[in-house]
Design an enzyme around this catalytic site. Structure first.
Site, PDB file in Angstrom:
ATOM      1  N   GLU A  90     -30.887  66.929 -19.543  1.00  0.00           N
ATOM      2  CA  GLU A  90     -29.862  67.922 -19.230  1.00  0.00           C
ATOM      3  C   GLU A  90     -30.100  69.204 -20.006  1.00  0.00           C
ATOM      4  OE1 GLU A  90     -26.077  66.357 -20.346  1.00  0.00           O
ATOM      5  OE2 GLU A  90     -26.660  64.372 -19.694  1.00  0.00           O
ATOM      6  N   CYS A 103     -28.560  75.657 -23.932  1.00  0.00           N
ATOM      7  CA  CYS A 103     -28.498  74.491 -24.797  1.00  0.00           C
ATOM      8  C   CYS A 103     -29.549  73.485 -24.335  1.00  0.00           C
ATOM      9  CB  CYS A 103     -27.092  73.907 -24.715  1.00  0.00           C
ATOM     10  SG  CYS A 103     -26.868  72.435 -25.687  1.00  0.00           S
ATOM     11  N   CYS A 110     -31.441  59.445 -27.365  1.00  0.00           N
ATOM     12  CA  CYS A 110     -31.357  59.712 -28.805  1.00  0.00           C
ATOM     13  C   CYS A 110     -31.211  58.379 -29.521  1.00  0.00           C
ATOM     14  CB  CYS A 110     -30.132  60.587 -29.096  1.00  0.00           C
ATOM     15  SG  CYS A 110     -29.957  61.063 -30.828  1.00  0.00           S
ATOM     16  N   CYS A 114     -24.619  58.044 -33.053  1.00  0.00           N
ATOM     17  CA  CYS A 114     -23.268  58.564 -33.347  1.00  0.00           C
ATOM     18  C   CYS A 114     -22.276  57.959 -32.348  1.00  0.00           C
ATOM     19  CB  CYS A 114     -23.244  60.087 -33.268  1.00  0.00           C
ATOM     20  SG  CYS A 114     -24.368  60.875 -34.435  1.00  0.00           S
ATOM     21  N   CYS A 117     -20.934  59.923 -29.101  1.00  0.00           N
ATOM     22  CA  CYS A 117     -21.891  60.713 -28.326  1.00  0.00           C
ATOM     23  C   CYS A 117     -22.526  59.904 -27.194  1.00  0.00           C
ATOM     24  CB  CYS A 117     -22.973  61.247 -29.255  1.00  0.00           C
ATOM     25  SG  CYS A 117     -24.194  62.254 -28.404  1.00  0.00           S
ATOM     26  N   CYS A 331     -22.870  66.786 -24.657  1.00  0.00           N
ATOM     27  CA  CYS A 331     -24.103  66.099 -24.934  1.00  0.00           C
ATOM     28  C   CYS A 331     -24.359  64.767 -24.209  1.00  0.00           C
ATOM     29  CB  CYS A 331     -24.055  65.832 -26.428  1.00  0.00           C
ATOM     30  SG  CYS A 331     -25.612  65.750 -27.161  1.00  0.00           S
TER      31      CYS A 331
HETATM   32  N1  SAH Z   1     -28.506  65.561 -32.703  1.00  0.00           N
HETATM   33  C1  SAH Z   1     -28.079  66.896 -32.968  1.00  0.00           C
HETATM   34  C2  SAH Z   1     -27.935  67.756 -31.742  1.00  0.00           C
HETATM   35  C3  SAH Z   1     -27.326  67.147 -30.519  1.00  0.00           C
HETATM   36  S1  SAH Z   1     -25.613  66.806 -30.542  1.00  0.00           S
HETATM   37  C4  SAH Z   1     -26.794  66.874 -33.776  1.00  0.00           C
HETATM   38  O1  SAH Z   1     -26.320  65.809 -34.096  1.00  0.00           O
HETATM   39  O2  SAH Z   1     -26.332  67.926 -34.142  1.00  0.00           O
HETATM   40  C5  SAH Z   1     -24.874  68.375 -30.424  1.00  0.00           C
HETATM   41  C6  SAH Z   1     -23.481  68.443 -30.964  1.00  0.00           C
HETATM   42  O3  SAH Z   1     -22.550  67.851 -30.050  1.00  0.00           O
HETATM   43  C7  SAH Z   1     -23.304  67.727 -32.278  1.00  0.00           C
HETATM   44  O4  SAH Z   1     -22.507  68.477 -33.151  1.00  0.00           O
HETATM   45  C8  SAH Z   1     -22.614  66.456 -31.847  1.00  0.00           C
HETATM   46  O5  SAH Z   1     -21.971  65.856 -32.921  1.00  0.00           O
HETATM   47  C9  SAH Z   1     -21.697  66.974 -30.749  1.00  0.00           C
HETATM   48  N2  SAH Z   1     -21.178  65.974 -29.830  1.00  0.00           N
HETATM   49  C10 SAH Z   1     -21.819  64.952 -29.269  1.00  0.00           C
HETATM   50  N3  SAH Z   1     -21.016  64.250 -28.478  1.00  0.00           N
HETATM   51  C11 SAH Z   1     -19.821  64.853 -28.523  1.00  0.00           C
HETATM   52  C12 SAH Z   1     -18.573  64.593 -27.915  1.00  0.00           C
HETATM   53  N4  SAH Z   1     -18.391  63.542 -27.122  1.00  0.00           N
HETATM   54  N5  SAH Z   1     -17.554  65.435 -28.202  1.00  0.00           N
HETATM   55  C13 SAH Z   1     -17.731  66.494 -29.008  1.00  0.00           C
HETATM   56  N6  SAH Z   1     -18.877  66.789 -29.613  1.00  0.00           N
HETATM   57  C14 SAH Z   1     -19.927  65.971 -29.382  1.00  0.00           C
END
Ligand code: SAH
Length: 348
Positions: A90, A103, A110, A114, A117, A331
């Site tokens: 994406e 973006c 990944c 987390c 995510c 994301c």
């Molecule tokens: N791996 C990197 C970049 C990708 S995630 C990182 O962790 O920064 C990009 C951003 O989106 C990160 O700040 C992540 O914590 C956030 N993110 C991912 N899923 C999300 C969600 N469901 N709601 C809000 N933010 C989210």
């Protein structure tokens, strides 16, 4: 066969030299490619014999656009792109008054795990090469018919888990033979891989570093971000200070607000105390609910209270506009939906 987009100008010159051809051909070929000419046979000032060699050695790895989703306000657009190995990723564009920001994904999936995510749910399939990351921009620029001015490495994947390819991408996208996007127009977002942050600090890059923090104490952070089992918040903040010392760059901290998990007043106070004295800006993002996970968005009221507490402590912050929630722009959400429909981890 090699993806020519993975090559720097120097590397392509070396290839031409190796073929007993003039090195200046490298720049000619890149001039075509970065002006969206993606077939060697359309490069009319390159002799046919050389085009033949190029065709034998290289392909121009531009992904196919599988689907496009536009948000109702038309400012956020999500592209589902497919590379010729069948992997689907994406890319999102956001239209601002100053131009377009893009973006980019840095990995297919990944492996950081987390909890909130969507990108990480099916694990990591592969690292994207520098050329594949670059091709996300080229594919989208061709569609929108205009240049992108800002790049954020904040799509699927952990950029610092794909370090060499991401650094190579930054160097190429920055170069004047390529897209010439300045380092100050590039943001790299990481969940906090401390030794790699040190490496970019030592390179004295001028990119903006964004840290996905989401919690101000280790116990809570470990619950939502497994990377915290490896690096403590203290180590993370210390390396951020080191980064600022080396580069003079302000750091962005991302904090996704999750209802009754990390959005209480005491969390805001703890965050303020943690960040006091660092040159930083905090982005508060209402968490996007991902199907089948339990995290709920904070209420509007608690977000305002949280932000006000930070203000009181002098911690600069903004509540990020939620762009594109109606098109699953958070994301990894779209790729995941696509995979669920097609029932294959690659998405093909
Ligand atoms: N791996 C990197 C970049 C990708 S995630 C990182 O962790 O920064 C990009 C951003 O989106 C990160 O700040 C992540 O914590 C956030 N993110 C991912 N899923 C999300 C969600 N469901 N709601 C809000 N933010 C989210």
């Amino acid at each position: 066969m090699n993806n020519i987009l993975d090559f720097t100008l120097l590397e392509l010159k070396a290839w031409f030299k190796n073929q007993n051809e003039s090195e200046y051909r490298a720049k000619q070929v890149f001039d075509f490619i970065y002006r969206n000419v993606w077939d060697f046979d359309d490069m009319n000032n390159i002799p046919i014999t050389i085009r033949k060699k190029l065709n034998e050695a290289f392909y121009i790895g531009i992904p196919k656009v599988v689907e496009i989703y536009e948000s109702s306000d038309k400012n956020t657009t999500k592209y589902l792109l497919m590379f010729n190995d069948g992997n689907v990723i994406e890319t999102v564009t956001m239209k601002y008054t100053y131009g377009y920001s893009i973006c980019l994904s840095t990995q297919v999936g990944c492996r950081m795990g987390c909890k909130f995510c969507a990108s990480t749910v099916n694990g990591m399939v592969k690292n994207l090469t520098s050329g594949e990351i670059l091709a996300e921009i080229l594919a989208v620029e061709k569609i929108i018919g205009t240049r992108i001015s800002n790049v954020v490495l904040m799509g699927s994947g952990e950029p610092l888990d794909n370090f060499n390819n991401v650094i190579k991408f930054i160097n190429i996208v920055n170069a004047d033979y390529s897209l010439n996007i300045g380092q100050r127009h590039i943001t790299l977002s990481t969940c906090g891989i401390v030794p790699k942050i040190k490496e970019i600090a030592d390179m004295k890059m001028q990119i903006t570093l964004a840290i996905s923090l989401h919690a101000a104490n280790d116990e809570l952070r470990k619950n939502i971000m497994p990377i915290s089992n490896k690096y403590s918040i203290k180590e993370l903040i210390d390396i951020c200070k080191y980064y600022t010392e080396k580069t003079n760059r302000r750091i962005t901290f991302e904090y996704s607000l999750i209802k009754e998990i990390n959005d209480r007043e005491e969390n805001a106070i703890e965050l303020s105390n943690l960040l006091k004295g660092t040159l930083c800006h905090v982005n508060l993002i209402p968490v996007n609910k991902v199907t089948d996970n339990t995290f709920e968005k904070s209420t509007k009221e608690s977000i305002i209270i949280f932000s006000n507490i930070l203000n009181k402590f002098g911690i600069q912050n903004t509540v990020r506009r939620e762009m594109g929630t109606d098109i699953n722009a958070a994301c990894g959400q779209l790729r995941r939906k696509y995979i669920e429909l097609k029932g294959d981890n690659r998405g093909e």
